[in-house]
Design an enzyme around this catalytic site. Structure first.
Site, PDB file in Angstrom:
ATOM      1  N   HIS A 197     -11.213  -5.896   8.187  1.00 50.72           N
ATOM      2  CA  HIS A 197     -11.991  -5.688   6.971  1.00 50.72           C
ATOM      3  C   HIS A 197     -13.224  -4.817   7.220  1.00 50.72           C
ATOM      4  CE1 HIS A 197      -9.547  -9.077   5.705  1.00 50.72           C
ATOM      5  NE2 HIS A 197      -9.927  -8.886   4.459  1.00 50.72           N
ATOM      6  N   GLU A 251       0.812  -1.221   0.000  1.00 52.00           N
ATOM      7  CA  GLU A 251       0.000   0.000   0.000  1.00 52.00           C
ATOM      8  C   GLU A 251       0.842   1.267   0.000  1.00 52.00           C
ATOM      9  OE1 GLU A 251      -0.582  -2.685   1.770  1.00 52.00           O
ATOM     10  OE2 GLU A 251      -2.481  -3.375   0.939  1.00 52.00           O
TER      11      GLU A 251
END
Lengths: 334, 377
Positions: free
Chosen positions: A134, A65
């Site tokens: 998540h 990321e």
């Protein structure tokens, strides 16, 4: 260009359409991230884009990321407009240094010479039964960083309009996509001409007189449901959808609270240090003499996001919202 | 059915024998740092280039001394000196074409100055009047980067974008030995290799990350060895040998420009001064070590070569020193002037369009300034 889409469309389809239209309109727009190419993204938001625009513009990156966002910074320096995808909310954390130390402040650091027209798409929030990491709601971190815009749609039409506006923005935008609304549908017709208004405007989703529910993203449909349920109690609740957390639309929010005299802020993320505290303070500063009761917050608990089998106890639901609305009546009753 | 049987069913035929994807040998660095000065390779070096490198080294050394002096006068908040590392700085600037980009770390002021940046503008960050005192596009120098290694992925992204646009631009990214431990170093090298981006990574291994020596920073045989894991060539060069650094960088830049992808170069050098003027280097290293490196001084090495080969005489050496003095005097003069700052600049560049909230704060500051002004009269 023809668009084949189901009618009514889902929010995910509207996002895809927004990306496709933005890429068609401006060759500088590049989509990048993990799995955005061949797979079309784990939520299929980038479905078909690699096929249409090629790998150079829709790029499956290595799984990293900070690298995704860091290379996007360099691409923006060279005149591109990267749209990066952080696959899930909690996966964006490795990119925080790039976001905070560079993306957010490059314009400022260089006195405007190096704008960062990067859109960072972050699927966020709970309610889909996701496992740990998540389901986070990380908007408070983004809101606390000067230089970033932070927006989140709650309707299919806004998903399209706000994403187009974000990509067109010369500043970085953290575009928070409520995961549990990806498959929500409304009457948005993809073949209609679409309007794209500047980001930073809240909207009254449901007018009412008894109190204002101030909310955004995944909590908007919950608040609308609560407003309907509140009718049975004799409450006519107004629902304000912020749409943009930065910049904040003080005017729309304050005008609503001045009309109703009562306000509850509703969001999924934790209350302590969360967006609700800031919003309540802003409302109090502007509407003190109009308020009949303190501004209340209905937020997620101040806990790490719970396991999916318990998340329904954590997420603000209709009952908890109506309970807060009930507590707003104390002054009138006493 | 057992797990093994399941696996057998999943792979009805044996998998093909695993083949190494690349022979790592060509990617591995030499055991010893590459040198030019004092070797046969020096005969092939361009005299004009050597003289240019020398002039820039002398100017760079003087710049470091002057900037350090300015910290003592309170004119600079802090200065991270690159004394002893000037060969890396200067070579990095001189190998690049005008269209190329330099991505310096906070210690690489000299590279920016050698590339043509105004010496005063290069110190704005360290004086504290603004974070970046120059337009990065003017000389194609990214802002001096304070967080470690975070500018490396920027270099990769820029080089990648340039290539997508069909421009033969190369990005040269500078980082220290400590920076190689950061995650961004890894991600940048990996992206660069996967994308075959035209980037050159220059690690200045100056022995210490503030106080932590290289042995506590990495267990790798050399920092250049890290390249092979990414699938790019690693080169090891004597960072005090300006001709060698220039040559190795030039080859890597040419390789990148020709579409060959990235290179990782480790220049072995030494930080003669402390980390910054605020650091006490005697706490973590001995004088004898510093003296050993002083004897391997980049300016002395090049001066010796030039003198031996009759490429420079006393007048030439004096001319370089005089030019450096002129630069230092101008720098002193400019830095001793109090900068005039506009407080309203605080709000000017946060967003393309200020948010309503910033407009309110802007109005508050404007009112405060007006009141101050009134009180002053």
């Amino acid at each position: 260009m023809t668009t084949v889409a189901l009618k009514p469309a889902t929010m995910a389809q509207a996002l895809t359409r927004a990306l496709r239209d933005a890429m068609t309109a401006d060759p500088a727009v590049h989509v990048m991230g993990e799995d955005v190419g061949t797979l079309g993204g784990v939520f299929r938001v980038t479905d078909g884009l690699a096929e249409q625009f090629g790998e150079d513009r829709v790029t499956d990156t290595p799984l990293a990321e900070a690298g995704i966002l860091g290379t996007a910074v360099g691409m923006a320096m060279y005149g591109l407009r990267p749209v990066v995808e952080m696959q899930f909310d909690a996966f964006a954390y490795p990119a925080f240094e790039q976001l905070i130390s560079h993306v957010a402040r490059m314009r400022n650091r260089t006195r405007g010479a190096m704008p960062m027209p990067i859109t960072i798409r972050v699927p966020y929030g709970g309610g889909i039964g996701g496992v740990e990491h998540h389901s986070d709601s990380s908007e408070a971190y983004y809101m606390a960083t000067p230089g970033l815009h932070v927006v989140t749609p709650a309707t299919v039409a806004d998903a399209y309009g706000l994403l187009r506006a974000s990509i067109a923005s010369d500043d970085p935008v953290v575009f928070l996509e409520p995961k549990r609304l990806y498959w929500s549908k409304d009457t948005w017709n993809p073949d209609d001409p679409q309007t794209v208004e500047p980001i930073g405007r809240a909207v009254v989703r449901r007018p009412g007189r008894s109190a204002t529910l101030i909310t955004y993203g995944p909590s908007v449909p919950v608040c609308l449901e609560a407003a309907e349920a509140g009718l049975a109690e004799g409450w006519d609740l107004e629902v304000v959808d912020l749409r943009s957390l930065v910049p904040f639309d003080d005017e729309t929010v304050a005008a609503s609270v001045r009309r109703t005299g009562r306000a509850v802020v509703v969001h999924e993320s934790g209350g302590y240090g969360g967006p609700g505290g800031e919003i309540a303070a802003r409302v109090t500063e502007r509407c003190f003499h109009h308020l009949e009761a303190p501004v209340l917050r209905v937020a997620g608990f101040d806990i790490p996001y719970p396991p999916p089998m318990l998340e329904r106890h954590h997420l603000p639901g209709v009952d908890r919202i109506l309970d807060a609305v009930g507590r707003l009546q104390w002054e009138a009753e006493s | 059915m057992t797990v093994m049987e399941q696996r057998g069913a999943y792979h009805p035929t044996p998998p093909p024998a695993w083949q190494p994807r690349t022979d790592p040998a060509p990617l591995l660095p030499d055991a010893l740092p590459y040198r030019v000065l004092g070797t046969d390779a020096a005969a092939g070096a361009d005299p004009a280039l050597l003289r240019r490198l020398y002039a820039e080294l002398v100017r760079g050394r003087r710049y470091n001394a002057q900037a350090t002096a300015l910290t003592k006068q309170g004119r600079l908040a802090v200065y991270p000196s690159s004394t002893g590392q000037e060969a890396c700085e200067v070579a990095a600037a001189l190998v690049l074409e005008e269209r190329d980009w330099l991505f310096p770390s906070y210690r690489d002021t000299l590279a920016a100055v050698a590339r043509g940046l105004d010496p005063v503008q290069a110190l704005t960050l360290l004086r504290g009047d603004w974070h970046t005192g120059y337009d990065p596009h003017e000389h194609r120098i990214a802002p001096l980067c304070t967080p470690l290694a975070t500018q490396l992925p920027h270099a990769v992204g820029l080089a990648h974008a340039a290539r997508l646009k069909g421009d033969d631009v190369v990005a040269l990214a500078m980082v220290g030995d400590g920076g190689t431990s950061e995650g961004d170093f890894h991600e940048a090298l990996n992206f660069a290799a996967v994308w075959q981006a035209p980037v050159v990574f220059l690690v200045q291994n100056n022995g210490f990350a503030i106080s932590v020596p290289l042995a506590k920073q990495t267990a790798a045989p050399s920092l250049a060895h890290k390249a092979v894991g990414y699938g790019m060539p690693g080169r090891l060069v004597d960072g005090n040998d300006a001709a060698a650094v220039h040559q190795v960088l030039s080859e890597a830049v040419a390789h990148a420009r020709a579409g060959g992808g990235p290179t990782l170069i480790e220049a072995v050098t030494y930080r003669i001064d402390a980390h910054t003027n605020a650091d006490d280097a005697t706490r973590y290293r001995g004088d004898s070590e510093v003296e050993t490196w002083r004897a391997h001084d980049p300016i002395a090495l090049l001066e010796h070569e030039l003198t031996e080969r009759g490429l420079i005489d006393e007048d030439g050496i004096q001319a370089a020193r005089d030019a450096a003095e002129v630069m230092a005097a101008e720098l002193r003069e400019h830095m001793n002037q109090d900068p005039v700052l506009d407080p309203m600049d605080l709000f000017a560049h946060v967003y393309a369009e200020p948010t309503p909230q910033l407009r309110e704060q802007e109005a508050l500051l404007r009112a405060e300034l007006a009141a101050e002004q009134e009180g002053a009269h």
